[in-house]
Scaffold this motif. Structure first.
Motif, PDB file in Angstrom:
ATOM      1  N   VAL A 159     -18.089   7.438 -31.214  1.00  0.00           N
ATOM      2  CA  VAL A 159     -18.319   8.514 -30.249  1.00  0.00           C
ATOM      3  C   VAL A 159     -19.726   8.384 -29.666  1.00  0.00           C
ATOM      4  O   VAL A 159     -19.925   8.495 -28.452  1.00  0.00           O
ATOM      5  N   GLY A 160     -20.707   8.121 -30.524  1.00  0.00           N
ATOM      6  CA  GLY A 160     -22.072   7.908 -30.039  1.00  0.00           C
ATOM      7  C   GLY A 160     -22.169   6.725 -29.107  1.00  0.00           C
ATOM      8  O   GLY A 160     -22.874   6.775 -28.085  1.00  0.00           O
ATOM      9  N   TRP A 161     -21.451   5.647 -29.435  1.00  0.00           N
ATOM     10  CA  TRP A 161     -21.455   4.474 -28.561  1.00  0.00           C
ATOM     11  C   TRP A 161     -20.861   4.801 -27.195  1.00  0.00           C
ATOM     12  O   TRP A 161     -21.372   4.351 -26.172  1.00  0.00           O
ATOM     13  N   LEU A 162     -19.775   5.574 -27.151  1.00  0.00           N
ATOM     14  CA  LEU A 162     -19.191   5.947 -25.855  1.00  0.00           C
ATOM     15  C   LEU A 162     -20.238   6.654 -24.993  1.00  0.00           C
ATOM     16  O   LEU A 162     -20.382   6.354 -23.801  1.00  0.00           O
ATOM     17  N   GLN A 163     -20.948   7.578 -25.584  1.00  0.00           N
ATOM     18  CA  GLN A 163     -21.972   8.311 -24.841  1.00  0.00           C
ATOM     19  C   GLN A 163     -23.121   7.389 -24.449  1.00  0.00           C
ATOM     20  O   GLN A 163     -23.579   7.415 -23.307  1.00  0.00           O
ATOM     21  N   ASP A 164     -23.598   6.579 -25.364  1.00  0.00           N
ATOM     22  CA  ASP A 164     -24.732   5.685 -25.087  1.00  0.00           C
ATOM     23  C   ASP A 164     -24.413   4.668 -23.996  1.00  0.00           C
ATOM     24  O   ASP A 164     -25.256   4.382 -23.138  1.00  0.00           O
ATOM     25  N   VAL A 165     -23.211   4.129 -24.023  1.00  0.00           N
ATOM     26  CA  VAL A 165     -22.820   3.118 -23.030  1.00  0.00           C
ATOM     27  C   VAL A 165     -22.719   3.746 -21.650  1.00  0.00           C
ATOM     28  O   VAL A 165     -23.196   3.173 -20.654  1.00  0.00           O
ATOM     29  N   GLY A 166     -22.128   4.930 -21.551  1.00  0.00           N
ATOM     30  CA  GLY A 166     -22.054   5.623 -20.264  1.00  0.00           C
ATOM     31  C   GLY A 166     -23.435   5.960 -19.727  1.00  0.00           C
ATOM     32  O   GLY A 166     -23.717   5.781 -18.539  1.00  0.00           O
ATOM     33  N   THR A 167     -24.300   6.413 -20.607  1.00  0.00           N
ATOM     34  CA  THR A 167     -25.669   6.749 -20.203  1.00  0.00           C
ATOM     35  C   THR A 167     -26.426   5.501 -19.750  1.00  0.00           C
ATOM     36  O   THR A 167     -27.153   5.536 -18.749  1.00  0.00           O
ATOM     37  N   ALA A 168     -26.251   4.398 -20.451  1.00  0.00           N
ATOM     38  CA  ALA A 168     -26.922   3.148 -20.068  1.00  0.00           C
ATOM     39  C   ALA A 168     -26.478   2.692 -18.682  1.00  0.00           C
ATOM     40  O   ALA A 168     -27.300   2.237 -17.877  1.00  0.00           O
ATOM     41  N   HIS A 169     -25.185   2.826 -18.395  1.00  0.00           N
ATOM     42  CA  HIS A 169     -24.669   2.437 -17.078  1.00  0.00           C
ATOM     43  C   HIS A 169     -25.300   3.309 -15.989  1.00  0.00           C
ATOM     44  O   HIS A 169     -25.768   2.805 -14.963  1.00  0.00           O
ATOM     45  N   TRP A 170     -25.312   4.613 -16.203  1.00  0.00           N
ATOM     46  CA  TRP A 170     -25.917   5.555 -15.260  1.00  0.00           C
ATOM     47  C   TRP A 170     -27.394   5.224 -15.051  1.00  0.00           C
ATOM     48  O   TRP A 170     -27.871   5.131 -13.922  1.00  0.00           O
ATOM     49  N   ASN A 171     -28.130   5.039 -16.138  1.00  0.00           N
ATOM     50  CA  ASN A 171     -29.565   4.760 -16.036  1.00  0.00           C
ATOM     51  C   ASN A 171     -29.856   3.442 -15.333  1.00  0.00           C
ATOM     52  O   ASN A 171     -30.859   3.321 -14.628  1.00  0.00           O
ATOM     53  N   ALA A 172     -28.978   2.461 -15.503  1.00  0.00           N
ATOM     54  CA  ALA A 172     -29.194   1.151 -14.884  1.00  0.00           C
ATOM     55  C   ALA A 172     -28.921   1.155 -13.385  1.00  0.00           C
ATOM     56  O   ALA A 172     -29.455   0.315 -12.656  1.00  0.00           O
ATOM     57  N   ARG A 173     -28.125   2.086 -12.903  1.00  0.00           N
ATOM     58  CA  ARG A 173     -27.697   2.056 -11.507  1.00  0.00           C
ATOM     59  C   ARG A 173     -28.369   3.091 -10.610  1.00  0.00           C
ATOM     60  O   ARG A 173     -28.251   3.013  -9.388  1.00  0.00           O
ATOM     61  N   ASP A 231     -31.867   5.629  -9.640  1.00  0.00           N
ATOM     62  CA  ASP A 231     -33.326   5.734  -9.765  1.00  0.00           C
ATOM     63  C   ASP A 231     -33.741   7.043 -10.438  1.00  0.00           C
ATOM     64  O   ASP A 231     -32.922   7.934 -10.682  1.00  0.00           O
ATOM     65  N   ASP A 232     -35.039   7.140 -10.721  1.00  0.00           N
ATOM     66  CA  ASP A 232     -35.576   8.308 -11.414  1.00  0.00           C
ATOM     67  C   ASP A 232     -35.298   9.608 -10.666  1.00  0.00           C
ATOM     68  O   ASP A 232     -34.973  10.629 -11.280  1.00  0.00           O
ATOM     69  N   ALA A 233     -35.443   9.586  -9.346  1.00  0.00           N
ATOM     70  CA  ALA A 233     -35.234  10.801  -8.555  1.00  0.00           C
ATOM     71  C   ALA A 233     -33.782  11.284  -8.657  1.00  0.00           C
ATOM     72  O   ALA A 233     -33.531  12.485  -8.809  1.00  0.00           O
ATOM     73  N   THR A 234     -32.840  10.365  -8.594  1.00  0.00           N
ATOM     74  CA  THR A 234     -31.425  10.736  -8.706  1.00  0.00           C
ATOM     75  C   THR A 234     -31.132  11.276 -10.099  1.00  0.00           C
ATOM     76  O   THR A 234     -30.450  12.297 -10.252  1.00  0.00           O
ATOM     77  N   ARG A 235     -31.664  10.607 -11.112  1.00  0.00           N
ATOM     78  CA  ARG A 235     -31.425  11.052 -12.494  1.00  0.00           C
ATOM     79  C   ARG A 235     -32.107  12.386 -12.785  1.00  0.00           C
ATOM     80  O   ARG A 235     -31.641  13.137 -13.637  1.00  0.00           O
ATOM     81  N   ALA A 236     -33.177  12.705 -12.057  1.00  0.00           N
ATOM     82  CA  ALA A 236     -33.831  14.001 -12.231  1.00  0.00           C
ATOM     83  C   ALA A 236     -33.029  15.120 -11.556  1.00  0.00           C
ATOM     84  O   ALA A 236     -33.075  16.272 -11.996  1.00  0.00           O
ATOM     85  N   ARG A 237     -32.287  14.776 -10.517  1.00  0.00           N
ATOM     86  CA  ARG A 237     -31.506  15.775  -9.788  1.00  0.00           C
ATOM     87  C   ARG A 237     -30.160  16.061 -10.449  1.00  0.00           C
ATOM     88  O   ARG A 237     -29.657  17.184 -10.410  1.00  0.00           O
TER      89      ARG A 237
END
Length: 142
Positions: free
Chosen positions: A38-52, A54-60
């Protein structure tokens, strides 16, 4: 009974994340515990989001997981090496979309697969927001 193996969509980017099996991941049955998956599912999704994005989008914007479903095909033992997670997204449905994850051992064999349902929220108000078409384009295969 496990479902049919998930296959990445041809029109979506497949994002790959290496996973490390740690001693604390191993349960009394001698393989990776289901809570770790379950943790891996969350971590992998978050890694994909963070990689694609920018900081401004992730802050919004932020994502909230509202559901996880996992199928297990073969256990990952303590000495597992070369473990990979492959993830891609489905079609948006308002503020929601499904994220799919395949976890494979070092030989490329499917060990587990998961489906997580995520909701896009405004990072300040935490209110759901329809997924913009421009956001989905980032996850499409070019």
């Amino acid at each position: 009974m496990a479902r049919r193996p998930l296959e990445p969509r041809a029109d979506r980017e497949t994002f790959v994340v290496p996973l490390t099996v740690l001693p604390e991941h191993i349960d009394d049955n001698g393989h990776v515990n289901n809570v770790v998956y379950v943790g891996w599912l969350q971590d992998v999704g978050t890694a994909h989001w963070n990689a694609r994005f920018d900081d401004a989008t992730r802050a919004r914007w932020s994502w909230v997981a509202v559901r996880h479903e996992i199928d297990y095909f073969r256990p990952l033992p303590p000495e597992a090496q070369g473990v990979l997670a492959r993830t891609w997204v489905g079609d948006p449905q308002g503020p929601r979309f499904n994220r799919y994850v395949r976890i494979e051992d070092g030989e490329g064999r499917l060990c587990s697969q998961g489906l997580s349902e995520w909701v896009l929220v405004d990072a300040v108000t935490m209110r759901p927001h329809r997924i913009p078409a421009t956001m989905l384009q980032v996850f499409q295969r070019t």
